[in-house]
Scaffold this motif. Structure first.
Motif, PDB file in Angstrom:
ATOM      1  N   GLY A   1       0.800  -1.222   0.000  1.00 53.52           N
ATOM      2  CA  GLY A   1       0.000   0.000   0.000  1.00 53.52           C
ATOM      3  C   GLY A   1       0.831   1.270   0.000  1.00 53.52           C
ATOM      4  N   ILE A   2       2.156   1.165   0.211  1.00 52.53           N
ATOM      5  CA  ILE A   2       2.971   2.370   0.173  1.00 52.53           C
ATOM      6  C   ILE A   2       3.264   2.727  -1.285  1.00 52.53           C
ATOM      7  CG2 ILE A   2       4.027   1.753   2.375  1.00 52.53           C
ATOM      8  CD1 ILE A   2       6.620   1.249   0.786  1.00 52.53           C
ATOM      9  N   ASP A   3       3.587   3.989  -1.528  1.00 50.71           N
ATOM     10  CA  ASP A   3       3.938   4.430  -2.868  1.00 50.71           C
ATOM     11  C   ASP A   3       5.429   4.171  -3.074  1.00 50.71           C
ATOM     12  OD1 ASP A   3       4.357   5.627  -5.296  1.00 50.71           O
ATOM     13  OD2 ASP A   3       3.374   7.534  -4.771  1.00 50.71           O
ATOM     14  N   VAL A   4       5.755   3.078  -3.746  1.00 54.15           N
ATOM     15  CA  VAL A   4       7.155   2.677  -3.885  1.00 54.15           C
ATOM     16  C   VAL A   4       7.952   3.660  -4.732  1.00 54.15           C
ATOM     17  CG1 VAL A   4       6.658   0.241  -3.535  1.00 54.15           C
ATOM     18  CG2 VAL A   4       6.623   1.190  -5.857  1.00 54.15           C
ATOM     19  N   ARG A   5       7.274   4.523  -5.491  1.00 56.55           N
ATOM     20  CA  ARG A   5       7.977   5.510  -6.300  1.00 56.55           C
ATOM     21  C   ARG A   5       8.705   6.541  -5.442  1.00 56.55           C
ATOM     22  NH1 ARG A   5       2.980   7.470  -9.777  1.00 56.55           N
ATOM     23  NH2 ARG A   5       2.194   7.462  -7.622  1.00 56.55           N
ATOM     24  N   GLU A   6       8.330   6.630  -4.176  1.00 56.32           N
ATOM     25  CA  GLU A   6       8.958   7.593  -3.268  1.00 56.32           C
ATOM     26  C   GLU A   6      10.224   7.041  -2.609  1.00 56.32           C
ATOM     27  OE1 GLU A   6       5.856   8.495  -0.533  1.00 56.32           O
ATOM     28  OE2 GLU A   6       4.775   9.810  -1.939  1.00 56.32           O
ATOM     29  N   TYR A   7      10.605   5.819  -2.970  1.00 53.48           N
ATOM     30  CA  TYR A   7      11.728   5.145  -2.318  1.00 53.48           C
ATOM     31  C   TYR A   7      12.828   4.806  -3.316  1.00 53.48           C
ATOM     32  CZ  TYR A   7       8.693   4.476   1.727  1.00 53.48           C
ATOM     33  OH  TYR A   7       7.875   4.676   2.809  1.00 53.48           O
ATOM     34  N   LEU A   8      14.050   4.751  -2.812  1.00 49.95           N
ATOM     35  CA  LEU A   8      15.156   4.129  -3.528  1.00 49.95           C
ATOM     36  C   LEU A   8      15.299   2.713  -3.005  1.00 49.95           C
ATOM     37  CD1 LEU A   8      17.774   7.008  -3.707  1.00 49.95           C
ATOM     38  CD2 LEU A   8      16.854   5.724  -5.654  1.00 49.95           C
ATOM     39  N   VAL A   9      15.527   1.765  -3.906  1.00 48.58           N
ATOM     40  CA  VAL A   9      15.548   0.342  -3.561  1.00 48.58           C
ATOM     41  C   VAL A   9      16.966  -0.198  -3.753  1.00 48.58           C
ATOM     42  CG1 VAL A   9      14.555  -1.921  -4.092  1.00 48.58           C
ATOM     43  CG2 VAL A   9      13.152   0.151  -4.326  1.00 48.58           C
ATOM     44  N   SER A  10      17.370  -1.091  -2.862  1.00 47.29           N
ATOM     45  CA  SER A  10      18.663  -1.764  -3.001  1.00 47.29           C
ATOM     46  C   SER A  10      18.522  -3.195  -2.511  1.00 47.29           C
ATOM     47  CB  SER A  10      19.753  -1.040  -2.200  1.00 47.29           C
ATOM     48  OG  SER A  10      19.453  -1.047  -0.816  1.00 47.29           O
ATOM     49  N   GLU A  11      19.473  -4.041  -2.891  1.00 50.10           N
ATOM     50  CA  GLU A  11      19.460  -5.411  -2.392  1.00 50.10           C
ATOM     51  C   GLU A  11      19.811  -5.426  -0.910  1.00 50.10           C
ATOM     52  OE1 GLU A  11      21.538  -9.815  -3.103  1.00 50.10           O
ATOM     53  OE2 GLU A  11      21.849  -8.196  -4.567  1.00 50.10           O
ATOM     54  N   LYS A  12      19.114  -6.247  -0.141  1.00 50.63           N
ATOM     55  CA  LYS A  12      19.444  -6.437   1.274  1.00 50.63           C
ATOM     56  C   LYS A  12      20.569  -7.461   1.369  1.00 50.63           C
ATOM     57  CE  LYS A  12      17.468  -7.356   5.818  1.00 50.63           C
ATOM     58  NZ  LYS A  12      18.678  -8.061   6.288  1.00 50.63           N
ATOM     59  N   LEU A  13      21.721  -7.017   1.812  1.00 50.44           N
ATOM     60  CA  LEU A  13      22.879  -7.894   1.880  1.00 50.44           C
ATOM     61  C   LEU A  13      22.894  -8.662   3.194  1.00 50.44           C
ATOM     62  CD1 LEU A  13      25.655  -5.511   0.483  1.00 50.44           C
ATOM     63  CD2 LEU A  13      24.092  -7.025  -0.769  1.00 50.44           C
ATOM     64  N   ASP A  14      23.154  -9.953   3.112  1.00 47.53           N
ATOM     65  CA  ASP A  14      23.251 -10.790   4.305  1.00 47.53           C
ATOM     66  C   ASP A  14      24.699 -10.751   4.789  1.00 47.53           C
ATOM     67  OD1 ASP A  14      22.662 -12.507   6.340  1.00 47.53           O
ATOM     68  OD2 ASP A  14      22.721 -14.312   5.110  1.00 47.53           O
ATOM     69  N   GLY A  15      25.086  -9.588   5.318  1.00 49.85           N
ATOM     70  CA  GLY A  15      26.460  -9.385   5.746  1.00 49.85           C
ATOM     71  C   GLY A  15      26.544  -8.955   7.197  1.00 49.85           C
ATOM     72  N   VAL A  16      27.586  -8.224   7.511  1.00 48.47           N
ATOM     73  CA  VAL A  16      27.812  -7.721   8.862  1.00 48.47           C
ATOM     74  C   VAL A  16      27.807  -6.195   8.807  1.00 48.47           C
ATOM     75  CG1 VAL A  16      29.468  -7.548  10.767  1.00 48.47           C
ATOM     76  CG2 VAL A  16      29.104  -9.746   9.629  1.00 48.47           C
ATOM     77  N   ARG A  17      26.880  -5.583   9.533  1.00 49.54           N
ATOM     78  CA  ARG A  17      26.774  -4.123   9.571  1.00 49.54           C
ATOM     79  C   ARG A  17      28.048  -3.545  10.176  1.00 49.54           C
ATOM     80  NH1 ARG A  17      21.888  -1.024  10.243  1.00 49.54           N
ATOM     81  NH2 ARG A  17      22.352   1.165   9.797  1.00 49.54           N
ATOM     82  N   ALA A  18      28.548  -2.494   9.567  1.00 45.01           N
ATOM     83  CA  ALA A  18      29.774  -1.883  10.057  1.00 45.01           C
ATOM     84  C   ALA A  18      29.736  -0.378   9.802  1.00 45.01           C
ATOM     85  CB  ALA A  18      30.997  -2.493   9.376  1.00 45.01           C
ATOM     86  N   ILE A  19      30.282   0.380  10.731  1.00 44.13           N
ATOM     87  CA  ILE A  19      30.368   1.827  10.618  1.00 44.13           C
ATOM     88  C   ILE A  19      31.835   2.206  10.476  1.00 44.13           C
ATOM     89  CG2 ILE A  19      30.006   4.043  11.794  1.00 44.13           C
ATOM     90  CD1 ILE A  19      27.837   1.020  12.609  1.00 44.13           C
ATOM     91  N   TRP A  20      32.144   2.994   9.471  1.00 44.98           N
ATOM     92  CA  TRP A  20      33.477   3.552   9.309  1.00 44.98           C
ATOM     93  C   TRP A  20      33.449   4.948   9.939  1.00 44.98           C
ATOM     94  CZ3 TRP A  20      38.381   2.724   8.476  1.00 44.98           C
ATOM     95  CH2 TRP A  20      39.217   3.767   8.041  1.00 44.98           C
TER      96      TRP A  20
END
Length: 280
Positions: free
Chosen positions: A37-56
């Motif tokens: 029901g959301i307007d997907v045109r308002e979003y940027l889409v990317s693949e969800k990576l099954d990795g480890v979250r990290a902050i630089w």
């Protein structure tokens, strides 16, 4: 005695444990679950990576719990002073290899050469997410490091296109999709500007007890009693191998489980153990 007490107090101060490099957990953006029901045109889409979250942080990589990730010096050479948020990733279906690699206190040169850091956010940066995504591409393009990459962001035209994209990713053993509002400023915490879409939902909970097994599981663990971050407790009894039942996740550890939906009381339906979250 007073002198002895003073000497003991001095020793306690002298040998007081040194605080970890990061005592404070980084404040990062966390996703809500996608709903129709959301307007997907308002979003940027990317693949969800099954990795480890990290902050630089401009100097080193740290985990979402605030602990240093011991990457080799050559891996981060040339990384910007700008703080980045992203995912360490090897490839689809390679989570166990990746987890073992990033957990090493003495990094393996060969293992780390398989890893790349995929950036999807600029921490504390101004502008809309669309503007920050373009800035990420410029940063990565200027550095020319084989280990620093900008995760691909794209638009979809409608919900049917979004589902086709999800099916294509899953068919190639991908995990799912992330949707980030294109006009969103930089925010942190769990926020609806970021949504995740997967064929199965997943969540994390802390193990608080082992429930003994019966019948064919006699002498092994029949289920884990777990508690969600919201304080909800339930039994997690499926998804385990015989080896995992014989040596179950330790009490206090964090486990990831999959589920299909929530009951009216908020408990997950058809919850199944997926894996233990590696220490961070």
């Amino acid at each position: 005695m007073r002198g002895l007490h003073g000497f003991i107090y001095f020793l306690l101060l002298w040998f007081e444990p040194v605080a970890p490099a990061y005592a404070q957990v980084p404040d990062i953006l966390l996703a809500h679950i996608y709903h129709e029901g959301i307007d997907v045109r308002e979003y940027l889409v990317s693949e969800k990576l099954d990795g480890v979250r990290a902050i630089w942080d401009g100097k080193q990589l740290i985990s979402r719990q605030g602990n240093p990730i011991h990457a080799p010096g050559w891996f981060t050479r040339g990384f910007p002073t700008q703080s980045l948020d992203g995912e360490l990733w090897i490839g689809r279906g390679q989570f166990e290899l990746l987890s073992g690699t990033v957990r090493q206190s003495t990094p393996s040169e060969n293992d780390w050469r398989k890893v790349a850091y995929y950036v999807f956010e600029l921490s504390n940066a101004e502008g809309t997410f669309s503007e920050r995504a373009r800035q990420i591409e410029r940063i990565v393009g200027n550095i020319h490091s084989p280990y620093l990459k900008a995760i691909k962001q794209f638009h979809v035209s409608d919900e049917a296109s979004l589902k086709r994209t999800l099916d294509s990713i899953v068919a190639r053993h991908g995990e799912g999709l992330m949707l980030h509002r294109a006009d969103a400023p930089y925010v942190t915490g769990r926020n609806h500007v970021l949504l995740k879409l997967k064929p199965q939902l997943d969540a994390e909970a802390r193990v608080i007890a082992h429930v003994p097994g019966k019948g064919k599981y006699l002498g092994k663990v029949g289920a884990l009693l777990v508690e969600t971050p919201q304080g909800l407790q339930f039994r997690l009894g499926t998804g385990f191998s015989d080896a995992e039942r014989a040596q179950p996740p330790a009490i206090g550890s964090i486990v990831t489980y999959t589920y299909r939906d929530l009951t009216k009381n908020g408990k997950p339906k058809f919850a199944s153990f997926l894996r233990v979250r590696p220490p961070e």
